[in-house]
Each structure stands twice: as C-alpha cells, then as structure tokens.
Design a protein around this motif. Structure first.
Motif: not given
Ligand SMILES: Nc1ncnc2c1ncn2[C@@H]1O[C@H](COP(=O)(O)OP(=O)(O)O)[C@@H](O)[C@H]1O
Ligand SMILES: [Mg+2]
Lengths: 285, 382, 265
Positions: B35, B38, B40, B59-66
């Motif tokens: 992003y 940044h 991710v 952990p939360s924020g580790s990029g799983k959802t991404t």
């Molecule tokens: N739309 C976005 N814009 C900027 N940063 C994002 C966005 N979506 C997620 N992030 C960042 O990407 C990182 C990984 O997020 P995410 O994949 O949701 O983590 P997880 O699912 O593992 O908790 C986080 O640091 C989050 O802040």
C-alpha cells in the motif's frame, strides 16, 4: 482440469470505470460552474469585453455595499452565537435531563431543518409585528397608542428568526456527540459529589467542542447565504449581500453590479465552507 | 458417514463426484503487495495442493487477509503471479475467478432470503432455474440449514448465518474456498462446533481446496492439512500441521502454534543413535533432544510442550531438570504449574500429580522424554 | 441523569419549554391560526374561517402548489440520479481525484442561492442556450441547489456500506452491473429515499434562486407566498405556507415509513 499447462496470462484489462464520472460532472459543470465563471467574468469586464476592475473597485467603496457587508457579517455572527447558545441549552436538557416525550421533541425540532426559512419570519410578523399579538396585547393592557415592541424590523428581528431556523443545525451534531458521552463517567462524577455545572464544564463540554465548531461554522455559512428571512421581513434598513444581489439584478437590472457583489458573497461563503469542511473533517464526519 | 445432500439421487452423486475432482491448486509465485510505500506482503511463494486445507495463521496485521484477498482479486499484487489450477488469474477480475469466499461477519445480503442468498452466485452467472433450485437445496442441506430457506438473515443466529454464508459459497461449486476468520465472530462453544462442522464438510467434499485464514491456532490445528505461519508479511514457516507442531522450525512457530517451553541450551554432541537425538547442556543437566543438524558448541533452544513435562519419571522420561516451584493452578482436569529453571519460567500441564503436592518454593525435578522434544533455532530477528 | 434534585429538573424543563415554545411551537401555531383567521386586530383573531384554504384549492394558488410539486419531483429525481451516479463513480477514481471532485460536488450547497440564480440568468439568456423564461431554468436552479445534498447523502450511505457485501458478490461471479442492480442499490435504498425526501423538501422551500429566474407561468409556492404577503394578503400567505408545510411533512413522513419498513424487512 489439468494443471500441466499454464495458460498465458490474460492481457490486463483497463478498467473503463474512470469515465463514469463524466456525465454527472458535466451536468454540474454546465449548470453550476460555467455560470459561476461567467459571474466572475462579468464582474471584471466592462461592456466592450475588456478587463476592467474600475467598476469592481467603485462597488467595493460604495456605501450600499459596505452597509450590506457589515449587516451580513453582524447578523451572521450574532445569529451563530445565538444558535450555539440555544442549541447547547436545548441539547444539554434533551440529552442529560430528559423528560417523557423528549425524543419526539428532538425529532420535531429536527424537522425544522426541512421547512422553508421564511415560515418563521411570516410567523414573527403575526407575533411581534406592529399589529402582531404581542403589540396588540401590550397596547390593550397598558392602553398605549403606538406599538411598543419594534425589534422585528431591525437587525435583531432577522437574528432571532435565523436563530430559530438554524439552531437545529447545531443541535443535530451536538446530540450525536452527547450520545457518545459515557453516562457512567457522569454518574461516577456525581457520586463523587461533583456539581452539575462542574460536570458540564469538565466532562460534557470537552466532548461537545468539535460538534459546536462544526455546527457553528455551518451556521455561519448558512446565515451569510440566507435570503428568504431577510426578504420577508423587508425592513428598509436591513439589506444583506444576497438581498443586494437580488435587488440589483431583478429590480434595477444592474447585472454587472449584481455579479460583483455575488463574487464577493461567494468568496466569503467558500471561505466559510472551507472552515466548515475543516471542522467537520476533524470531527470525523 | 452420510452426506445428506448427495444421497438418493444419481444426478447429485455425479455432482458430488465433480466436486471431488474439481479442486484446483493455488499457487503464489513471488506475490508481493504494497500500500503505497508500505509493503504488507513480501514476495510470497506458496502452493496449496488440490483438495488441501491450508491454514494461514499469524498475529493480527501479519498479512493473512491481504494474501487471501490477493487470491480473490481484491488487492493487486505489486509483483508476482497467482495461478489457480492452470489459469493465471493475476489479471482476472474477481468475478471471473470461480472462487467462493466467506468473511468474518458473514456479509449475507440482508434484503434477500436465505435461499436467494445461496442462489445469488448462480443467478449472477445466469444458471438455469432448475439447476439453481437443486443447488440451493443441496448446499443448504450440506450445512444443515434446509429448514431455514425462507428466513431473512437477521432471523438467524450468528452460527446459522455463517453456515448460510458457507452454503452460498459452495453453491457456485468453487474451485477454491476462501475463508477469512470465518468463526471469530462466534462465541467459544459455537466456534468449537463449527470447526467440527467444517472438518466434516471437507470430508464430504474432499476435492475442495480451502484457504483458511485465522489467528486461532486451535482452528488451524484441528482443520488444516498444512499450516503457513505469517509474520510481518512473510511466511515464517510452512509445513504439514503435525510436523510443524512437533518439530517447529523456529521460536516464533513454536510459540505461536500451541504453548511451548523454550530452554536455552548448548549442544555438546550432534545427532547420534538410531533416533537421531542430539545432546545438549542446560546448566549442569545433560539433555537429549530431536536434532535438526546442530553441531557441538551451537547455542540453541530446546522446545518441550507443557503437557510433556512430568513431575514423576519412568524409564521413558530420561531427561531430567530441576526447577523451583513458583505457582500452582488447579483447574480440575489439569493442573498448571510454573517453575523457574535457571531463570527461565517453565510451564507444566499435568494430568496426574504426585500424591503429596510439593510446597511453593521447593525444588522439584521435572522429567520428559527425548522424543517429545525438539531443538529449535532462535529467530534471526526479534 | 445529570440533575438529581426534582426542583432543579423542573426549572430546567421550564427553561426548555419556554425556549421551545417561543422558538419553534409559537411560530407554527401562529401560522396555523392565522391561516384560519377571519379578521385579526386584537390579541387573537376575531373569528375563524376556512376561506383561505378554499381559495387555495380554487385560485391561482393551486397552480403554485402544482408548480412546486412538479419542480420538486423532477429536480429531485434528476438530482437523485446524478448524485447517486456521481457518488458511485467517485469510488473508482483514484483517491486524490475523488477527494477533489467530492468537494466540487458539495460546493453548490455553499454558495448563496441568489447567486446560483444570477449565474443561470447570465449564462442562459442568449441563444443557443436560451433557457431564460422557460420552466427548465427553474428546474436547473433547483437541481443545482439540491444536488449537493443528494450526493452527500448517498456518499455517506456508501461509506457506511461494508465493502464485504460487494466483494462477496463479485467473488460469487456477479459482474459490476449485476452487483450494482442486486446488491449495491438495494442496500443503498434507505439512503436514496432519505436523499430524495430531503431534496424534495429543500426544493419545496426554495426561494432565493427561484425569484431570480422564474418565468411568469411557473410561480412556485414560496414565490407566491412572498407576493401574497408583500401585497399585504398575509392570511392567504399563511394558508399557503401551511399547505407547503403539510405537503413537505406528509412526504417526509411517508418516505420515512417506507425506509423504516425497508430497514425492518
Ligand atoms: N487498505 C489498506 N491500506 C493500507 N494498509 C492496509 C490496508 N489493508 C491492510 N493494510 C495493512 O496491511 C497489513 C496487513 O493487513 P492484513 O492482511 O489485514 O493482516 P491480517 O489479516 O493478518 O490481520 C496491516 O499492517 C494493515 O495495516
Ligand atoms: Mg485479517
């Protein structure tokens, strides 16, 4: 499906979505921004089509313009102050000293936002006009010859009408902010013996400041632009910028003067709009 | 094992077979996501085999959802390719990828009845009416929600809504099912049941490839064939579930997957013997542990799970350390003890205790089997 | 509750009652009363009559009601389509452009309405764009003034819509048009209805731009109320104002019921 052969990557499609904004933007450009540009153009051009700021400067120094400007600002500031006070008092009571039916009342006040502004002026003529209920009552009671209450046809009549019309615009964000104030915190403070006034000052008001700023700047903007109330009161001495634009353009057919005043009025409004956006942005709205 | 949806009709059996064969593999080929500046997701290479459940945890924020959304097509990789089966989907819009997706808060369409929610994907793809009716029935039966077809989502409990969300995803016969923290909005009891339901679902539809994102290690351990542990946008470790649990390749994995005691030890002797145990010293104690190519003199960690430590020893428990008893928490079935071993807190979960429990502050021996341990390198970072 | 003592509360409630009556209740009540007044020279009218209302239904005033309703519906409908369209289209622009355009779409709500009317007069009084003297210029003025509110309402609705709905729809194979028709718009419906209601109400009460541009045959309610009271016919003006208030409130309440039902179903 066999996984052996990897198909070539499809060619990346360009999203055609970018151009969807064109129709509504073009409509607004034609009906709003193009006329706006023409107003500015007229303000700075003489009849032969040459750039000329002479007329602009002349209007800027004219008595009628300065009076209207001062009136507009005075009314706007006074009405906004009134809206803030009324909105705060009503909001505090509605939110923290509620009574049966206060929810309905709050919604009723809210619907005032949807009603035409001149309604209030019309009502005020019946209430406070020279032949209105208040004057008639006072004249009857004290056997007076002339109506004793005359504020309606002054700046203050306009201010009172605008306070009525625009305080709901303060009340609305204020009630939203109050609904987020932690009731437990207030109860804890009163259990500890804090007086209501102190709680209001130390707990409630800090939470309400952003809403007051946002509502207040919206009131400033709307009162600067208000037209109906001033037109309906029709007092000779109370001319504001919007009314001046109307009378120059429609009654005197002085379009260039009207455009010059409009440019100044619009500049003032856009400045206040910027202030409002800034305040609302900080509010997170 | 009965499959309610697929019994009694030949047509449906054919369908079931099709699902079994329909699973595709998912391949991340150096996929990175950023992003702005940044990053991710750092270049990620990972393969999910057809029919496999891969749990991505971290952990939360580790990029799983991404990572999951990159497969679904909602985030564009900055670099790398994603393939599903034989198709490179990197540049395909989401609606052409043939996936099913289930999100944390279900996202059932509130203005549609359950049956219309489930039918949504097929209708959007222009399937014919008869097929839609059949599939809706099947899918609802698969998740045990046949009786609720006419309800609106708000008339269902959270767990029921999540079942419908799964049925909706299954109705389109996806090549891959993407689940993003599907159970984290449910409370503990329902969550446990749903984990079992999903496990059963996968037994019924063994061909279905599933990417399961969660931060809950129990869900991952219960469901997954393989686990990928994410940390700061990178895969920290990846492997078969039992393998990762028993032989964690690094400290982060050991601590994130289950509870682990990690004792700092110095290797004295590399892998020897039929079982390949190495010898290592913790203070004065000489311990044997499952090796991973350590050489004498290496400083490393000895990982031992709390349930593998015992206050009583027998011939199997040849490792012995001593510690000072700090805390005792009796929890009925289990007793949790905390001991101090050379300055490292060590947790013990014991099912059986000696007849007379030692006093707090007394020095107690702890026994464990070399086969239950593994030597784990300290993380490079952190 | 902030004030625990009963006398304290009662004092505050009296303050509230006073403010509320003077500012909000009295004006409405007095308009209602005067619209029914026969003669009014003392504190109260000397008699009541429904004459002003029957005049409304028969006379030129009825044309004003019609003009306002038609203007409100048409301008409101166009604003609804264009505002929704703009709000949806802005989502697929890149962030900076979307922010700039978002502000531009709001600006019409910030300028004084008379200057909108003035601008239309200046721009559209000559061929080939000759709108001056037609109904279209009134529509245009109302559209410009309410467009920002529909845009704002719909944008707020979109911002509150969880992206999950649309993303799940896409992942299930719904193309953008299908998704818009079957997911986005139905979920936005309450905001669309509210936006239409608000813009209709604003249009019904619009005065500043209308007095600048209205052609002789298209006198809206506010303009005709103004000319009535300006002539001194205040009772007829009050009756017409009551009609305006009633129409606005009925419409708003009706729309609220529709949205309420939708929200519940
Ligand atoms: N739309 C976005 N814009 C900027 N940063 C994002 C966005 N979506 C997620 N992030 C960042 O990407 C990182 C990984 O997020 P995410 O994949 O949701 O983590 P997880 O699912 O593992 O908790 C986080 O640091 C989050 O802040
Ligand atoms: Mg996540």
């Amino acid at each position: 499906m066999a996984d052996a052969a990897v198909l070539p990557a499809p060619i990346a499609k360009k999203v055609p979505g970018r151009f969807w904004i064109v129709p509504p933007a073009a409509l607004l450009a034609l009906l709003f921004f193009y006329p706006l540009v023409l107003i500015v153009q007229q303000a700075f051009m003489d009849d032969s089509g040459m750039a000329n700021v002479g007329e602009f400067v002349r209007v800027l120094h004219a008595r009628f313009f300065l009076n209207a400007l001062i009136n507009t600002i005075t009314i706007s500031v006074a009405a906004t102050a009134g809206c803030l006070i009324v909105g705060l008092v009503l909001g505090l009571i509605l939110a923290f000293v509620p009574f049966p039916g206060s929810g309905v009342i709050a919604r009723l006040i809210d619907t005032f936002i949807a009603l035409p502004t001149f309604l209030v002026t019309l009502a005020f003529t019946f209430l406070y006009g020279s032949a209105g209920m208040l004057n008639a009552g006072l004249m009857e009671a004290f056997s007076l010859q002339a109506p004793p209450v005359n504020f309606l046809y002054s700046t203050w009549g306009v201010v009172l009408a605008e306070v009525t019309v625009y305080s709901p615009f303060v009340l609305r964000p204020l009630l939203a902010a109050f609904s987020l104030v932690d009731r437990g915190q207030i109860e804890a403070a009163s259990v500890l013996g804090a007086r209501p006034f102190r709680i209001v000052r130390q707990v409630i008001l800090p939470a309400a400041v952003p809403a007051l700023i946002a509502g207040g700047s919206l009131c400033l903007l709307l009162t600067v632009n208000e037209f109906g109330i001033v037109l309906f009161i029709g007092a000779k001495g109370v001319i504001t910028l919007p009314l001046l634009i109307y009378s120059k353009a429609i009654q005197e057919s002085a379009y260039q003067v009207a455009c010059i005043i409009a440019v100044i009025n619009i500049a003032l409004s856009l400045g206040l709009f910027g202030l409002y956006r800034f305040a609302a942005g900080r509010l997170g709205a | 094992m009965s499959v309610p949806a697929f019994t009694g009709s030949n047509v449906m059996d054919v369908d079931a077979a099709k699902i079994r064969g329909a699973g595709s593999n998912v391949h991340f080929d150096k996929v990175s996501v950023a992003y702005g500046a940044h990053v991710v997701l750092h270049p990620l290479t990972l393969d999910i085999a057809p029919g496999e459940i891969l749990a991505m945890i971290g952990p939360s924020g580790s990029g799983k959802t991404t990572a999951l959304r990159a497969v679904a097509g909602f985030v564009r990789p900055a670099s790398g390719r994603i393939r599903i089966g034989a198709t490179d989907v990197t540049d395909l819009p989401p609606y052409e990828r043939g996936l099913g997706m289930v999100v944390q808060n279900y996202a059932l369409f509130p203005h549609m009845r359950v049956e219309d929610n489930v039918a949504f994907g097929l209708r959007a793809q222009g399937a014919d009416k008869a097929l839609i009716g059949e599939r809706v029935k099947d899918s609802l039966a698969t998740v045990g929600m046949s009786g609720f077809a006419k309800r609106y989502p708000r008339e269902l409990s959270g767990g029921q809504q999540q079942r419908v969300a799964i049925a909706r995803a299954l109705a389109v016969r996806p090549r891959v099912l993407l689940l993003d923290e599907p159970l984290s909005a449910l409370d503990a009891q329902i969550r446990r049941n749903m984990v079992e339901e999903i496990a059963k679902l996968h037994r019924d539809l063994p061909g279905l490839t599933i990417l399961y994102v969660t931060h809950d290690q129990t869900e991952a351990l219960t469901l997954a064939d393989k686990i990928a542990i994410m940390r700061d946008g990178r895969v920290s470790s990846h492997g078969p579930t039992a393998e990762l649990y028993r032989r964690p390749p690094n400290r982060f994995t050991a601590e994130f997957l289950g509870r682990a005691n990690l004792l700092p030890v110095t290797v004295t002797e590399g892998a020897t013997g039929p079982k390949g145990f190495a010898k290592a010293k913790l203070g004065d104690a000489l311990l044997a542990g499952a090796a991973r190519g350590e050489k004498p003199g290496d400083k490393t960690l000895l990982c031992i799970r709390p349930q593998h430590l015992s206050l009583t020893g027998d011939e199997e428990h040849t490792n012995r350390i001593v510690g000072t008893l700090k805390e005792v928490h009796w929890q009925g079935e289990l007793t949790h003890l905390v001991l101090d071993v050379d300055g490292t807190p060590v947790r013990v979960s014991a099912t059986r205790l000696p007849v007379s429990l030692p006093e707090r502050g007394s020095v107690v021996p702890l026994f464990f089997a070399p086969g239950d341990t593994s030597l784990v390198p300290e993380d490079a970072r952190g | 509750m902030l004030v625990w003592s009963r006398p304290g509360r009662i004092v505050l409630w009296l303050v509230f009652a006073l403010l509320f009556s003077v500012l909000f209740l009295a004006p409405l009540a007095v308009i209602l009363l005067s619209s029914l007044a026969d003669q009014w020279n003392g504190v109260l009218p000397s008699g009541l009559t429904t004459e002003h209302y029957s005049d409304v239904v028969q006379g030129a005033a009825w044309k004003a009601v019609k003009a306002s309703l038609v203007t409100g519906f048409l301008a409101g409908a166009v604003a609804l389509v264009s505002g929704t369209w703009a709000a949806l289209a802005l989502r697929i622009q890149d962030a900076t452009l979307a922010r700039v355009l978002g502000v531009l779409f709001f600006i019409p709500s910030a300028v004084p309405s008379v200057s909108v009317g003035l601008g239309l007069l200046v721009a559209f009084s000559h061929p080939p764009l000759l709108l001056n003297g037609t109904i279209a210029i009134v529509m245009a003025a109302h559209f410009v003034l309410i467009s920002a509110f529909t845009f704002g309402n719909v944008s707020a609705g979109l911002a509150r819509l969880s992206p999950d709905f649309e993303q799940v729809a896409s992942s299930l194979g719904a193309r953008p048009a299908y998704r818009l028709r079957h997911v986005t718009l139905p979920l936005l419906a309450p905001y669309l209805v509210a936006a239409f209601g608000l813009s209709f109400a604003l249009s019904m009460g619009e005065l500043g731009a209308t007095v600048m541009v209205y052609p002789p045959g298209w006198v809206t309610l506010p303009v005709s109320i103004f000319s009535l009271t300006d002539r001194g016919d205040v009772f007829a003006g009050a009756a017409l104002t009551m009609v305006l208030v009633a129409v606005t409130l009925i419409l708003l309440l009706g729309l609220e019921r529709v949205t309420g039902r939708q929200a519940r179903s």
